[in-house]
Write an enzyme that holds these catalytic residues in place. Sequence first.
Site, PDB file in Angstrom:
ATOM      1  N   LYS A 131      -0.577   4.852   4.599  1.00  0.00           N
ATOM      2  CA  LYS A 131      -1.433   3.897   5.332  1.00  0.00           C
ATOM      3  C   LYS A 131      -0.919   3.701   6.754  1.00  0.00           C
ATOM      4  O   LYS A 131       0.278   3.516   6.963  1.00  0.00           O
ATOM      5  CB  LYS A 131      -1.505   2.559   4.587  1.00  0.00           C
ATOM      6  CG  LYS A 131      -2.484   1.595   5.217  1.00  0.00           C
ATOM      7  CD  LYS A 131      -2.893   0.491   4.272  1.00  0.00           C
ATOM      8  CE  LYS A 131      -3.808  -0.514   4.966  1.00  0.00           C
ATOM      9  NZ  LYS A 131      -5.067   0.073   5.416  1.00  0.00           N
ATOM     10  N   HIS A 160       0.841  -1.203   0.000  1.00  0.00           N
ATOM     11  CA  HIS A 160       0.000   0.000   0.000  1.00  0.00           C
ATOM     12  C   HIS A 160       0.871   1.246   0.000  1.00  0.00           C
ATOM     13  O   HIS A 160       2.062   1.193   0.310  1.00  0.00           O
ATOM     14  CB  HIS A 160      -0.911   0.036   1.231  1.00  0.00           C
ATOM     15  CG  HIS A 160      -2.126  -0.830   1.112  1.00  0.00           C
ATOM     16  ND1 HIS A 160      -2.108  -2.168   1.402  1.00  0.00           N
ATOM     17  CD2 HIS A 160      -3.390  -0.543   0.704  1.00  0.00           C
ATOM     18  CE1 HIS A 160      -3.313  -2.678   1.195  1.00  0.00           C
ATOM     19  NE2 HIS A 160      -4.112  -1.718   0.772  1.00  0.00           N
TER      20      HIS A 160
HETATM   21  P1  NAD Z   1      -7.497   9.592   4.965  1.00  0.00           P
HETATM   22  O1  NAD Z   1      -6.555   9.847   6.115  1.00  0.00           O
HETATM   23  O2  NAD Z   1      -7.173  10.158   3.625  1.00  0.00           O
HETATM   24  O3  NAD Z   1      -8.979  10.073   5.344  1.00  0.00           O
HETATM   25  C1  NAD Z   1      -9.565   9.913   6.621  1.00  0.00           C
HETATM   26  C2  NAD Z   1     -10.390  11.152   6.854  1.00  0.00           C
HETATM   27  O4  NAD Z   1     -11.154  10.988   8.055  1.00  0.00           O
HETATM   28  C3  NAD Z   1      -9.520  12.424   7.033  1.00  0.00           C
HETATM   29  O5  NAD Z   1      -9.976  13.429   6.137  1.00  0.00           O
HETATM   30  C4  NAD Z   1      -9.777  12.802   8.496  1.00  0.00           C
HETATM   31  O6  NAD Z   1      -9.734  14.206   8.696  1.00  0.00           O
HETATM   32  C5  NAD Z   1     -11.193  12.242   8.685  1.00  0.00           C
HETATM   33  N1  NAD Z   1     -11.552  12.118  10.099  1.00  0.00           N
HETATM   34  C6  NAD Z   1     -10.770  11.778  11.145  1.00  0.00           C
HETATM   35  N2  NAD Z   1     -11.471  11.866  12.283  1.00  0.00           N
HETATM   36  C7  NAD Z   1     -12.722  12.253  11.959  1.00  0.00           C
HETATM   37  C8  NAD Z   1     -13.909  12.535  12.698  1.00  0.00           C
HETATM   38  N3  NAD Z   1     -13.914  12.447  14.043  1.00  0.00           N
HETATM   39  N4  NAD Z   1     -15.035  12.900  12.030  1.00  0.00           N
HETATM   40  C9  NAD Z   1     -15.027  13.025  10.682  1.00  0.00           C
HETATM   41  N5  NAD Z   1     -13.908  12.811   9.919  1.00  0.00           N
HETATM   42  C10 NAD Z   1     -12.792  12.421  10.557  1.00  0.00           C
HETATM   43  O7  NAD Z   1      -7.629   8.004   4.895  1.00  0.00           O
HETATM   44  P2  NAD Z   1      -8.228   7.125   3.694  1.00  0.00           P
HETATM   45  O8  NAD Z   1      -7.111   6.633   2.830  1.00  0.00           O
HETATM   46  O9  NAD Z   1      -9.398   7.815   3.081  1.00  0.00           O
HETATM   47  O10 NAD Z   1      -8.720   5.844   4.523  1.00  0.00           O
HETATM   48  C11 NAD Z   1      -9.680   5.969   5.578  1.00  0.00           C
HETATM   49  C12 NAD Z   1      -9.930   4.588   6.165  1.00  0.00           C
HETATM   50  O11 NAD Z   1     -10.555   3.748   5.166  1.00  0.00           O
HETATM   51  C13 NAD Z   1      -8.685   3.823   6.608  1.00  0.00           C
HETATM   52  O12 NAD Z   1      -8.987   3.086   7.771  1.00  0.00           O
HETATM   53  C14 NAD Z   1      -8.402   2.889   5.433  1.00  0.00           C
HETATM   54  O13 NAD Z   1      -7.673   1.738   5.798  1.00  0.00           O
HETATM   55  C15 NAD Z   1      -9.808   2.553   5.026  1.00  0.00           C
HETATM   56  N6  NAD Z   1      -9.974   2.062   3.658  1.00  0.00           N
HETATM   57  C16 NAD Z   1     -10.854   1.043   3.491  1.00  0.00           C
HETATM   58  C17 NAD Z   1     -11.137   0.579   2.224  1.00  0.00           C
HETATM   59  C18 NAD Z   1     -12.190  -0.497   2.073  1.00  0.00           C
HETATM   60  O14 NAD Z   1     -12.524  -0.872   0.933  1.00  0.00           O
HETATM   61  N7  NAD Z   1     -12.765  -0.969   3.179  1.00  0.00           N
HETATM   62  C19 NAD Z   1     -10.515   1.134   1.104  1.00  0.00           C
HETATM   63  C20 NAD Z   1      -9.624   2.197   1.302  1.00  0.00           C
HETATM   64  C21 NAD Z   1      -9.365   2.657   2.595  1.00  0.00           C
END
Ligand code: NAD
Length: 273
Positions: A160, A156
Site C-alpha cells: 500500500k 494493510h
Molecule cells: P495495484 O497497484 O495492484 O493496481 C493498480 C493498477 O492500476 C496497476 O495494475 C497499474 O498498472 C494500474 N494503472 C496505473 N496507472 C494506470 C493508467 N494510467 N491507466 C490504467 N491503469 C493504470 O493497486 P490496488 O491494490 O489494486 O489498489 C488500487 C487503488 O485502489 C489504490 O488507491 C487503493 O488504495 C485503492 N483501493 C480502494 C478500495 C476501496 O474500497 N475504495 C479497496 C482497495 C484498494
Amino acid sequence: MNVRVGITGAAGRMGRILVEALSAAQGIKLAAALERPDSSLIGADAGELAGQGKNGVIVAGSLAEVIADIDVLIDFSVPEATLENIALCVEHNKAIVIGTTGFNPKQQGRIDAAAKRVPVCKASNFSTGVNLCFKLLDMAARVLGDDVDIEIIEAHHRHKIDAPSGTALSMGGVVANALGRDLAEVAVYGREGQTGARDRDTIGFATVRAGDIVGDHTVMFAADGERVEITHKASSRMSFARGAVRAAAWIAGREPALYDMQDVLGFRGEDSK
Ligand code: NAD
C-alpha cells in the site's frame, strides 16, 4: 439491459478481482479493461488475467479507444490516472465509480467539479461492512462524545502506497463531523519522542504496513474505566469489488452528483441527492 462497465487498472490487485466480481453479477457486464499504456499486458484477455478463463475483453492502453463501449467506468488505479480518466468521462458523459485513494485537496476539488457534470460515486472503502461501521461510528461518537479519547488504528499489506488509509481518514471524518470538530485541525498522525500529554480533542491515527493484510480498521473510544472499540477486518478484496459493482449498477442513469457508498446502500434515503 446490461450496464456496460470499463475497469481501469485491470491487471492490479483490485482490477483482477473486479473482473471476477463482474463475471458473477447480473444485469451488468465487463465491456472494457484498461491498463497503463506502457503495460506489457496490453492485448491480454482480461478474463484470463483474472484467472477466470478467456472472456473476450482485451486489455486496452487508452480509455479514449474504448469509452464509446461503456456506460460506467470503475477506477481503482492511481490518483493521476483517475484524474485523466474522469476528464474523459466528463467529455463523453459517462458515470464513474472511484475506488482510488490518496487524492490531495486540489485533486479532490477536480473530482468535485466533475461531479457537477456527470454522476460520480467515490468511496474510500466499498465494503458493506465498513459502510455499516461508518453508521455505528457516528452513533458511538454522539453517545460517548467529549468524554473519551478517540484513536484510529489501521493495518494493510506491505504494497500500500498511501497512509493513513483512505478508510481510516473517512472514519476520522465521520467521528469529527459527529463531534463538530474539523479533522484537519484535530488529527494527529503518529507520535514520537516528547509528545506531551494527550489533548482530549485530538483524533489519533496509527498505521501498520505488513505482509498481506487486506485491511483492518479499529476505532477506539477510551474513557477512564472502559473503552469501546469498533473493528472491521477485510479478509478478501471481493468485499470491495462486490460493493463497487453494486455502485456501478446503481449509478448508471443517475443525475450528476458526488455520491458515496452510503447513498448506494440507501443509508441516506433513496434518491436523496
Ligand atoms: P495495484 O497497484 O495492484 O493496481 C493498480 C493498477 O492500476 C496497476 O495494475 C497499474 O498498472 C494500474 N494503472 C496505473 N496507472 C494506470 C493508467 N494510467 N491507466 C490504467 N491503469 C493504470 O493497486 P490496488 O491494490 O489494486 O489498489 C488500487 C487503488 O485502489 C489504490 O488507491 C487503493 O488504495 C485503492 N483501493 C480502494 C478500495 C476501496 O474500497 N475504495 C479497496 C482497495 C484498494
